[in-house]
Design a protein around this motif. Sequence first.
Motif, PDB file in Angstrom:
ATOM      1  N   THR A  99       0.828  -1.194   0.000  1.00  0.00           N
ATOM      2  CA  THR A  99       0.000   0.000   0.000  1.00  0.00           C
ATOM      3  C   THR A  99       0.870   1.254   0.000  1.00  0.00           C
ATOM      4  OG1 THR A  99      -1.635  -1.207   1.293  1.00  0.00           O
ATOM      5  CG2 THR A  99      -1.876   1.167   1.181  1.00  0.00           C
ATOM      6  N   GLU A 100       0.508   2.251  -0.812  1.00  0.00           N
ATOM      7  CA  GLU A 100       1.259   3.495  -0.862  1.00  0.00           C
ATOM      8  C   GLU A 100       1.110   4.269   0.442  1.00  0.00           C
ATOM      9  OE1 GLU A 100      -0.836   6.577  -3.340  1.00  0.00           O
ATOM     10  OE2 GLU A 100      -2.128   4.870  -3.806  1.00  0.00           O
ATOM     11  N   THR A 101       2.046   5.176   0.691  1.00  0.00           N
ATOM     12  CA  THR A 101       1.977   6.024   1.874  1.00  0.00           C
ATOM     13  C   THR A 101       0.697   6.847   1.838  1.00  0.00           C
ATOM     14  OG1 THR A 101       4.378   6.162   1.951  1.00  0.00           O
ATOM     15  CG2 THR A 101       3.137   7.819   3.186  1.00  0.00           C
ATOM     16  N   PHE A 102       0.001   6.887   2.971  1.00  0.00           N
ATOM     17  CA  PHE A 102      -1.307   7.534   3.009  1.00  0.00           C
ATOM     18  C   PHE A 102      -1.163   9.054   3.020  1.00  0.00           C
ATOM     19  CE2 PHE A 102      -5.058   9.065   5.521  1.00  0.00           C
ATOM     20  CZ  PHE A 102      -6.004   8.811   4.541  1.00  0.00           C
ATOM     21  N   ASP A 103      -1.763   9.687   2.020  1.00  0.00           N
ATOM     22  CA  ASP A 103      -1.822  11.143   1.935  1.00  0.00           C
ATOM     23  C   ASP A 103      -3.286  11.526   1.843  1.00  0.00           C
ATOM     24  OD1 ASP A 103      -1.713  13.819   1.421  1.00  0.00           O
ATOM     25  OD2 ASP A 103      -0.730  13.653  -0.539  1.00  0.00           O
ATOM     26  N   PRO A 104      -3.892  11.971   2.948  1.00  0.00           N
ATOM     27  CA  PRO A 104      -5.342  12.240   2.933  1.00  0.00           C
ATOM     28  C   PRO A 104      -5.743  13.291   1.916  1.00  0.00           C
ATOM     29  CG  PRO A 104      -4.337  13.143   4.913  1.00  0.00           C
ATOM     30  CD  PRO A 104      -3.299  12.284   4.263  1.00  0.00           C
ATOM     31  N   SER A 105      -4.874  14.248   1.631  1.00  0.00           N
ATOM     32  CA  SER A 105      -5.219  15.316   0.695  1.00  0.00           C
ATOM     33  C   SER A 105      -5.250  14.842  -0.750  1.00  0.00           C
ATOM     34  CB  SER A 105      -4.233  16.482   0.832  1.00  0.00           C
ATOM     35  OG  SER A 105      -2.929  16.075   0.457  1.00  0.00           O
ATOM     36  N   SER A 106      -4.733  13.628  -1.006  1.00  0.00           N
ATOM     37  CA  SER A 106      -4.703  13.127  -2.382  1.00  0.00           C
ATOM     38  C   SER A 106      -5.980  12.382  -2.769  1.00  0.00           C
ATOM     39  CB  SER A 106      -3.502  12.183  -2.581  1.00  0.00           C
ATOM     40  OG  SER A 106      -3.704  10.954  -1.887  1.00  0.00           O
ATOM     41  N   LEU A 107      -6.860  12.126  -1.804  1.00  0.00           N
ATOM     42  CA  LEU A 107      -8.076  11.365  -2.092  1.00  0.00           C
ATOM     43  C   LEU A 107      -9.039  12.188  -2.942  1.00  0.00           C
ATOM     44  CD1 LEU A 107      -8.735   9.740   1.399  1.00  0.00           C
ATOM     45  CD2 LEU A 107      -7.649   8.680  -0.600  1.00  0.00           C
ATOM     46  N   ARG A 108      -9.683  11.519  -3.860  1.00  0.00           N
ATOM     47  CA  ARG A 108     -10.615  12.184  -4.774  1.00  0.00           C
ATOM     48  C   ARG A 108     -11.862  12.658  -4.037  1.00  0.00           C
ATOM     49  NH1 ARG A 108     -13.639   9.159  -9.863  1.00  0.00           N
ATOM     50  NH2 ARG A 108     -14.474  11.023 -10.856  1.00  0.00           N
ATOM     51  N   GLN A 109     -12.269  13.909  -4.251  1.00  0.00           N
ATOM     52  CA  GLN A 109     -13.471  14.441  -3.630  1.00  0.00           C
ATOM     53  C   GLN A 109     -14.428  15.089  -4.620  1.00  0.00           C
ATOM     54  OE1 GLN A 109     -13.079  16.649   0.045  1.00  0.00           O
ATOM     55  NE2 GLN A 109     -11.027  15.832   0.440  1.00  0.00           N
ATOM     56  N   TRP A 110     -13.998  15.303  -5.845  1.00  0.00           N
ATOM     57  CA  TRP A 110     -14.816  16.023  -6.822  1.00  0.00           C
ATOM     58  C   TRP A 110     -14.893  15.261  -8.120  1.00  0.00           C
ATOM     59  CZ3 TRP A 110     -17.615  19.851  -4.980  1.00  0.00           C
ATOM     60  CH2 TRP A 110     -17.171  20.490  -3.814  1.00  0.00           C
ATOM     61  N   TRP A 111     -16.051  15.341  -8.767  1.00  0.00           N
ATOM     62  CA  TRP A 111     -16.219  14.784 -10.107  1.00  0.00           C
ATOM     63  C   TRP A 111     -15.791  15.861 -11.104  1.00  0.00           C
ATOM     64  CZ3 TRP A 111     -17.489   9.752 -10.148  1.00  0.00           C
ATOM     65  CH2 TRP A 111     -17.647   9.143 -11.409  1.00  0.00           C
ATOM     66  N   PRO A 112     -15.071  15.491 -12.156  1.00  0.00           N
ATOM     67  CA  PRO A 112     -14.666  16.506 -13.140  1.00  0.00           C
ATOM     68  C   PRO A 112     -15.880  17.222 -13.728  1.00  0.00           C
ATOM     69  CG  PRO A 112     -13.566  14.405 -13.551  1.00  0.00           C
ATOM     70  CD  PRO A 112     -14.611  14.141 -12.523  1.00  0.00           C
ATOM     71  N   ILE A 143      -9.632   8.183   8.731  1.00  0.00           N
ATOM     72  CA  ILE A 143      -9.140   6.898   8.240  1.00  0.00           C
ATOM     73  C   ILE A 143      -7.958   6.444   9.094  1.00  0.00           C
ATOM     74  CG2 ILE A 143      -8.007   5.721   6.299  1.00  0.00           C
ATOM     75  CD1 ILE A 143      -9.719   7.374   4.411  1.00  0.00           C
ATOM     76  N   ARG A 144      -8.009   5.199   9.495  1.00  0.00           N
ATOM     77  CA  ARG A 144      -6.846   4.529  10.113  1.00  0.00           C
ATOM     78  C   ARG A 144      -6.282   3.628   9.017  1.00  0.00           C
ATOM     79  NH1 ARG A 144      -5.179   2.555  15.332  1.00  0.00           N
ATOM     80  NH2 ARG A 144      -3.203   1.481  14.955  1.00  0.00           N
ATOM     81  N   PRO A 145      -5.278   4.116   8.278  1.00  0.00           N
ATOM     82  CA  PRO A 145      -4.831   3.401   7.079  1.00  0.00           C
ATOM     83  C   PRO A 145      -3.997   2.169   7.411  1.00  0.00           C
ATOM     84  CG  PRO A 145      -3.447   5.308   7.455  1.00  0.00           C
ATOM     85  CD  PRO A 145      -4.523   5.361   8.501  1.00  0.00           C
ATOM     86  N   ALA A 146      -3.938   1.277   6.466  1.00  0.00           N
ATOM     87  CA  ALA A 146      -3.101   0.081   6.599  1.00  0.00           C
ATOM     88  C   ALA A 146      -1.678   0.490   6.951  1.00  0.00           C
ATOM     89  CB  ALA A 146      -3.113  -0.702   5.295  1.00  0.00           C
ATOM     90  N   TRP A 199      -5.454   7.366  13.829  1.00  0.00           N
ATOM     91  CA  TRP A 199      -6.495   7.868  12.937  1.00  0.00           C
ATOM     92  C   TRP A 199      -6.061   9.206  12.351  1.00  0.00           C
ATOM     93  CZ3 TRP A 199     -11.004   5.416  11.528  1.00  0.00           C
ATOM     94  CH2 TRP A 199     -11.332   4.261  12.245  1.00  0.00           C
ATOM     95  N   ILE A 200      -6.356   9.407  11.087  1.00  0.00           N
ATOM     96  CA  ILE A 200      -6.022  10.644  10.384  1.00  0.00           C
ATOM     97  C   ILE A 200      -7.302  11.231   9.811  1.00  0.00           C
ATOM     98  CG2 ILE A 200      -4.738  11.667   8.466  1.00  0.00           C
ATOM     99  CD1 ILE A 200      -2.715   9.368   8.776  1.00  0.00           C
ATOM    100  N   GLN A 201      -7.566  12.497  10.105  1.00  0.00           N
ATOM    101  CA  GLN A 201      -8.750  13.152   9.550  1.00  0.00           C
ATOM    102  C   GLN A 201      -8.460  13.630   8.137  1.00  0.00           C
ATOM    103  OE1 GLN A 201     -10.447  16.335  11.890  1.00  0.00           O
ATOM    104  NE2 GLN A 201     -12.351  16.312  10.710  1.00  0.00           N
ATOM    105  N   VAL A 202      -9.378  13.319   7.232  1.00  0.00           N
ATOM    106  CA  VAL A 202      -9.259  13.763   5.850  1.00  0.00           C
ATOM    107  C   VAL A 202      -9.844  15.167   5.745  1.00  0.00           C
ATOM    108  CG1 VAL A 202      -9.939  13.328   3.460  1.00  0.00           C
ATOM    109  CG2 VAL A 202      -9.400  11.401   4.987  1.00  0.00           C
ATOM    110  N   PRO A 203      -9.067  16.151   5.304  1.00  0.00           N
ATOM    111  CA  PRO A 203      -9.624  17.502   5.156  1.00  0.00           C
ATOM    112  C   PRO A 203     -10.617  17.538   4.000  1.00  0.00           C
ATOM    113  CG  PRO A 203      -7.365  17.418   4.329  1.00  0.00           C
ATOM    114  CD  PRO A 203      -7.635  16.084   4.948  1.00  0.00           C
TER     115      PRO A 203
END
Length: 360
Positions: free
Chosen positions: A2-15, A285-288, A293-297
């Motif tokens: 699993t890649e290093t968890f970066d909460p800001s990289s998660l998708r939140q918007w549809w193009p 999220i508590r990532p693998a 726990w990390i809060q996703v902004p």
Amino acid sequence: MTETFDPSSLRQWWPKPVAPRPIVIFGAGSIVGDAHLPAYRNAGFPVAGIFDPDAGKAAALARASDVMAFTSEEEALSAENAIFDLATPPAAHASILSKLPKGSFALIQKPLGSDLAAATGILEICRERNIRAAANFQLRFAPMMLALKDAIARGYLGEVVDFDAWLALATPWGLWPFLKGLPRIEIAMHSIHYLDLVRSLLGDPRGVHAKTIGHPNHDVAQTRTAAILDYGDAVRCVLSVNHDHDFGRRFQACEFRICGTRGAAYVKLGVNLDYPRGEPDELWIRPAGGADWIQVPLEGSWFPDAFANRMANLQRHAGGEDDELIGSVEDAWRTMALVEAAYQSSARPATPIAALPLEN
């Protein structure tokens, strides 16, 4: 790995679509003013106008939102190159769809009819008239849920094995007067969102055990539901829903817990707490491999931003930019089938408990 968890990289918007089509809205209820119009305005989607059989209601909302109110249904139906947004009660969907121009694109307010038979009729109308339509199960498109699904797809939770939905809150049913007297309320009009979301994350269950009931303090048909979705022996999925926890905010809740083999997620659905004003949504999220726990902004909320994402997919599908129409009427029919199964389960007797053997 699993890649290093970066909460800001998660998708939140549809193009967004390159050239959005004008939107014709049928219905001028509170959901249009609270969610549809703000979402479309924020996203830059043009609204051609609003039609409602109650002309005064449509005119008032149109004035408040700086859009046009159509003077007749015929005028609304004649809008060119439009996306038709049916923000109408379920009993009105079929009549409007049968009048839309053939080959139209439409968004249909949930539920897809009052029951599975009505949903089947709507599906048939869309097929016969070649209407490319989606159901407005917009919870799938909330920024927190897009981020959650992205996190699952990227392996941060491992294999999902538990889904818990827990609601204990006070819902102001009086905001929707059209619900009065309807025989199906809680699952069909509210928890249907959660059932649809579960399907989008876990696929179709094998079946459902459910009980849905009302409350002695008011006359809404059902306001409390308990349900177990059967995914076999690997996944546990439970919904506990109580809209009558009207004892102050302190112990109210509207939250999901999603657990995997390697990580977990917690979601707070803020809009339902003090609806429609609501509270901020939350995703943790508590990532693998993580130690805490990390809060996703979050960059937006379920209301109104999910409505913009939902419309963006439909607009892009109409313009040929998205091959898949998420939550199409065909897929929405499967959610309606799950709802129907839940009501059938609720109507059946529970497994009886064996009686104590009589003494000699």
